[in-house]
Design a protein around this motif. Sequence first.
Motif, PDB file in Angstrom:
ATOM      1  N   ARG A  75       0.848  -1.194   0.000  1.00  0.00           N
ATOM      2  CA  ARG A  75       0.000   0.000   0.000  1.00  0.00           C
ATOM      3  C   ARG A  75       0.881   1.241   0.000  1.00  0.00           C
ATOM      4  N   ASP A  76       0.443   2.243  -0.720  1.00  0.00           N
ATOM      5  CA  ASP A  76       1.217   3.478  -0.805  1.00  0.00           C
ATOM      6  C   ASP A  76       1.423   4.095   0.578  1.00  0.00           C
ATOM      7  N   THR A  77       0.446   3.933   1.462  1.00  0.00           N
ATOM      8  CA  THR A  77       0.553   4.493   2.812  1.00  0.00           C
ATOM      9  C   THR A  77       1.562   3.754   3.679  1.00  0.00           C
ATOM     10  N   ASP A  78       1.888   2.497   3.336  1.00  0.00           N
ATOM     11  CA  ASP A  78       2.832   1.702   4.126  1.00  0.00           C
ATOM     12  C   ASP A  78       4.276   1.869   3.682  1.00  0.00           C
ATOM     13  N   VAL A  79       4.511   2.557   2.570  1.00  0.00           N
ATOM     14  CA  VAL A  79       5.867   2.684   2.033  1.00  0.00           C
ATOM     15  C   VAL A  79       6.778   3.424   3.007  1.00  0.00           C
ATOM     16  N   VAL A  80       6.245   4.355   3.777  1.00  0.00           N
ATOM     17  CA  VAL A  80       7.081   5.120   4.718  1.00  0.00           C
ATOM     18  C   VAL A  80       7.712   4.225   5.781  1.00  0.00           C
ATOM     19  N   SER A  81       7.133   3.065   6.039  1.00  0.00           N
ATOM     20  CA  SER A  81       7.678   2.144   7.037  1.00  0.00           C
ATOM     21  C   SER A  81       8.860   1.348   6.513  1.00  0.00           C
ATOM     22  N   VAL A  82       8.993   1.252   5.195  1.00  0.00           N
ATOM     23  CA  VAL A  82      10.042   0.422   4.601  1.00  0.00           C
ATOM     24  C   VAL A  82      11.381   1.135   4.736  1.00  0.00           C
ATOM     25  N   VAL A 104       3.543   5.015  -8.741  1.00  0.00           N
ATOM     26  CA  VAL A 104       2.334   4.644  -8.007  1.00  0.00           C
ATOM     27  C   VAL A 104       1.377   3.973  -8.988  1.00  0.00           C
ATOM     28  N   TYR A 105       0.881   2.790  -8.601  1.00  0.00           N
ATOM     29  CA  TYR A 105      -0.080   2.059  -9.417  1.00  0.00           C
ATOM     30  C   TYR A 105      -1.469   2.313  -8.852  1.00  0.00           C
ATOM     31  N   MET A 106      -2.322   2.825  -9.679  1.00  0.00           N
ATOM     32  CA  MET A 106      -3.694   3.078  -9.244  1.00  0.00           C
ATOM     33  C   MET A 106      -4.445   1.748  -9.135  1.00  0.00           C
ATOM     34  N   GLU A 107      -5.510   1.761  -8.406  1.00  0.00           N
ATOM     35  CA  GLU A 107      -6.275   0.555  -8.113  1.00  0.00           C
ATOM     36  C   GLU A 107      -6.667  -0.202  -9.376  1.00  0.00           C
ATOM     37  N   SER A 121      -7.196   0.249  -0.226  1.00  0.00           N
ATOM     38  CA  SER A 121      -6.185   1.162  -0.719  1.00  0.00           C
ATOM     39  C   SER A 121      -6.516   1.558  -2.148  1.00  0.00           C
ATOM     40  N   ASP A 122      -6.225   2.807  -2.474  1.00  0.00           N
ATOM     41  CA  ASP A 122      -6.424   3.290  -3.837  1.00  0.00           C
ATOM     42  C   ASP A 122      -5.128   3.269  -4.628  1.00  0.00           C
ATOM     43  N   CYS A 123      -3.999   3.300  -3.943  1.00  0.00           N
ATOM     44  CA  CYS A 123      -2.697   3.376  -4.600  1.00  0.00           C
ATOM     45  C   CYS A 123      -1.763   2.312  -4.040  1.00  0.00           C
ATOM     46  N   TYR A 124      -0.946   1.744  -4.919  1.00  0.00           N
ATOM     47  CA  TYR A 124       0.006   0.717  -4.535  1.00  0.00           C
ATOM     48  C   TYR A 124       1.371   1.059  -5.120  1.00  0.00           C
ATOM     49  N   ARG A 125       2.408   0.559  -4.499  1.00  0.00           N
ATOM     50  CA  ARG A 125       3.760   0.633  -5.052  1.00  0.00           C
ATOM     51  C   ARG A 125       4.213  -0.794  -5.281  1.00  0.00           C
ATOM     52  N   MET A 126       5.154  -0.977  -6.222  1.00  0.00           N
ATOM     53  CA  MET A 126       5.578  -2.326  -6.570  1.00  0.00           C
ATOM     54  C   MET A 126       7.082  -2.352  -6.801  1.00  0.00           C
TER      55      MET A 126
END
Length: 157
Positions: A75-82, A104-107, A121-126
């Motif tokens: 999830r885009d919101t979880d990237v800050v934890s990485v 950012v990959y949209m839903e 989530s609306d946005c994902y990172r990969m």
Amino acid sequence: MEKKDLFRKKNMEKASTQQVLDDNIHVTCISAWFIVAAGAFLLIALIIWGFIYKINETVPTAVQCQDNVLSIYIRDTDVVSVRSGSFITIDDKDYKLDDFGDRVYMEENVPDEIRHILPDSDCYRMVTIPCELDDGYYKIPLNVGTIRPLELLIGGD
């Protein structure tokens, strides 16, 4: 006037005998001391455990393995934890992740299976990395670091 004794003669004789002086004074019963000792032991064990034991901090990820390429979605919101050095473990093998990048990959651009594994989530990172796994979709926690339990209590980084 006759001089009065401040203490009774019977009590003075009793206090002056050696046997009475050698007896223990019972302030509490011995079972109470066992409870205090057990509590102290548990407290010390808990403090030692808090310094030695480490808890893994994880972030949920959805993983797609296809043609020996591992696509890890977060999830885009979880990237800050990485953090640098984060890793994912699949079949007892660690895969180190460098960076999820800025894309950012949209839903609507993410496979339905991934959206089912990581809802809300609306946005994902990969990120993609090579692997030797069977094709499929997995929900696997991404290890982003470790923390000691005592650090949680005192608010350490």
